[in-house]
Design a protein around this motif. Structure first.
Motif, mmCIF file in Angstrom:
data_model
loop_
_atom_site.group_PDB
_atom_site.id
_atom_site.type_symbol
_atom_site.label_atom_id
_atom_site.label_comp_id
_atom_site.label_asym_id
_atom_site.label_seq_id
_atom_site.Cartn_x
_atom_site.Cartn_y
_atom_site.Cartn_z
ATOM 1 N N ALA A 98 0.821 -1.229 0.146
ATOM 2 C CA ALA A 98 -0.166 -0.121 0.007
ATOM 3 C C ALA A 98 0.912 1.265 -0.039
ATOM 4 N N LEU A 99 2.000 1.486 0.695
ATOM 5 C CA LEU A 99 2.869 2.296 0.769
ATOM 6 C C LEU A 99 3.589 2.737 -0.444
ATOM 7 N N ALA A 100 3.702 1.536 -1.290
ATOM 8 C CA ALA A 100 4.463 1.724 -2.608
ATOM 9 C C ALA A 100 3.675 2.390 -3.661
ATOM 10 N N LEU A 101 2.291 1.883 -3.573
ATOM 11 C CA LEU A 101 1.372 2.344 -4.739
ATOM 12 C C LEU A 101 1.184 3.997 -4.741
ATOM 13 N N PRO A 102 0.671 4.185 -6.098
ATOM 14 C CA PRO A 102 0.403 5.785 -5.966
ATOM 15 C C PRO A 102 -1.166 6.087 -5.356
ATOM 16 N N GLU A 103 -1.425 7.097 -4.933
ATOM 17 C CA GLU A 103 -2.693 7.472 -4.251
ATOM 18 C C GLU A 103 -3.910 6.673 -4.799
ATOM 19 N N ASP A 104 -4.109 6.556 -6.158
ATOM 20 C CA ASP A 104 -5.346 5.641 -6.731
ATOM 21 C C ASP A 104 -4.810 4.541 -6.774
ATOM 22 N N GLY A 105 -3.607 3.685 -6.214
ATOM 23 C CA GLY A 105 -3.628 2.361 -6.510
ATOM 24 C C GLY A 105 -4.540 1.691 -5.806
ATOM 25 N N LYS A 106 -4.567 0.282 -5.928
ATOM 26 C CA LYS A 106 -5.736 -0.723 -5.500
ATOM 27 C C LYS A 106 -4.936 -1.902 -5.236
ATOM 28 N N ILE A 107 -5.493 -2.413 -4.074
ATOM 29 C CA ILE A 107 -5.026 -3.776 -3.560
ATOM 30 C C ILE A 107 -6.270 -4.530 -3.414
ATOM 31 N N LEU A 108 -6.538 -5.759 -3.879
ATOM 32 C CA LEU A 108 -7.754 -6.681 -3.613
ATOM 33 C C LEU A 108 -6.970 -7.833 -2.750
ATOM 34 N N ALA A 109 -7.247 -7.484 -1.396
ATOM 35 C CA ALA A 109 -6.663 -8.355 -0.336
ATOM 36 C C ALA A 109 -7.482 -9.407 0.132
ATOM 37 N N MET A 110 -7.269 -10.629 0.045
ATOM 38 C CA MET A 110 -8.008 -11.640 0.696
ATOM 39 C C MET A 110 -7.392 -12.808 1.520
#
Ligand code: SAM
Ligand code: CA
Length: 247
Positions: A98-110
């Motif tokens: 999450a810290l590496a992604l841009p502000e509009d980055g997304k992670i689907l976490a399961m």
């Protein structure tokens, strides 16, 4: 470089304290890596989450700080924006992502366990990156099966980190290869499985290590033979195999 027995013991217990794993044969060398280049650059939020996780009874499952740093770097190098994580636990690798992604980055976490995710969530929220995360509680495989049905999900992921049930990695791979974009990366974690991949058949292995070992061996063979990907197996943490989709 040779440490005396006492300081070696201190290093070993320090690793155990924080649930760290490394395949490096020298604990002193691993400690050197952590103290010289990992801990001094570790964001405050990741340190807080690491220390919180170290107190949890299952802390052996957490991603190590050096692997967290590696994930953060690789995500930035590939300019990842749309990502997925299978196997969250308290969220150390998730926060690194999450810290590496841009502000509009997304992670689907399961993850099948929401409780552990919620232990780490306040730290992730405080770090200001929780808005990038969509957490889904439950087994990952049916979610992937559902996603595959929709063409628009195909080739849509820049990066996928798999760190969950090792007996399903092959099943994940069958689906993820369609979901990751050409040029994107899948990282399979624990592919050296405590070093047990080279243990002789009669080696005294812990029960769970022995149980999952055959699945890890099978995965490693399958990845090496898969013409749709280029691969690179790194001895970071417990071994991570990076797969770059090429077709
Ligand atoms: N990446 C995490 C970190 O950095 O702390 C560590 C993940 S831990 C090694 C494995 C996780 O996989 C556990 O939290 C477990 O609940 C989860 N898990 C096990 N089976 C699963 C499944 N079928 N689907 C999704 N998650 C699963
Ligand atoms: Ca792992």
């Amino acid at each position: 470089m040779a440490a005396n027995g006492e300081s070696q013991k201190t290093e070993v217990s320090r690793h155990q304290e924080v649930g760290h794993k490394s395949l490096l044969q020298s604990d002193a060398l691993y400690q050197y890596i952590l103290e010289t280049s990992v801990y001094p650059r570790e964001p405050e939020s990741m340190k807080e989450l690491r220390e919180l996780t170290a107190k949890h009874p299952w802390n052996i499952m957490t991603t190590s700080a050096d692997e967290g740093q590696f994930l953060n770097m690789i995500l930035k190098l590939i300019n990842a924006k749309n990502t997925m994580e299978i196997g969250v636990y308290t969220g150390y690798s998730l926060l690194a992502t999450a810290l590496a992604l841009p502000e509009d980055g997304k992670i689907l976490a399961m993850d099948i366990n929401r409780e552990n995710y919620e232990l780490g969530l306040p730290v992730i929220q405080k770090a200001g990156v929780a808005h990038k995360i969509e957490f889904r509680e439950g087994p990952a495989l049916p979610v992937l099966d559902q996603m595959i049905l929709d063409e628009k999900n195909h080739g849509s992921y820049d990066f996928i980190f798999v760190d969950a049930d090792k007996d399903n990695y092959i099943n994940y791979h069958k689906r993820l290869i369609d979901l990751v974009k050409v040029g994107g990366l899948i990282g399979y974690d624990n592919t050296l499985w405590n070093g047990s991949v080279v243990a002789p058949p009669d080696a005294p292995l812990r029960k769970y290590v022995r149980y999952y070992r055959d699945f890890v061996l099978e995965l490693n063979k399958a990845l090496a033979a898969d013409p749709r990907i280029e691969i690179c197996m790194l001895p970071v943490g417990d071994g991570i195999t990076l797969c770059r989709r090429i077709s």
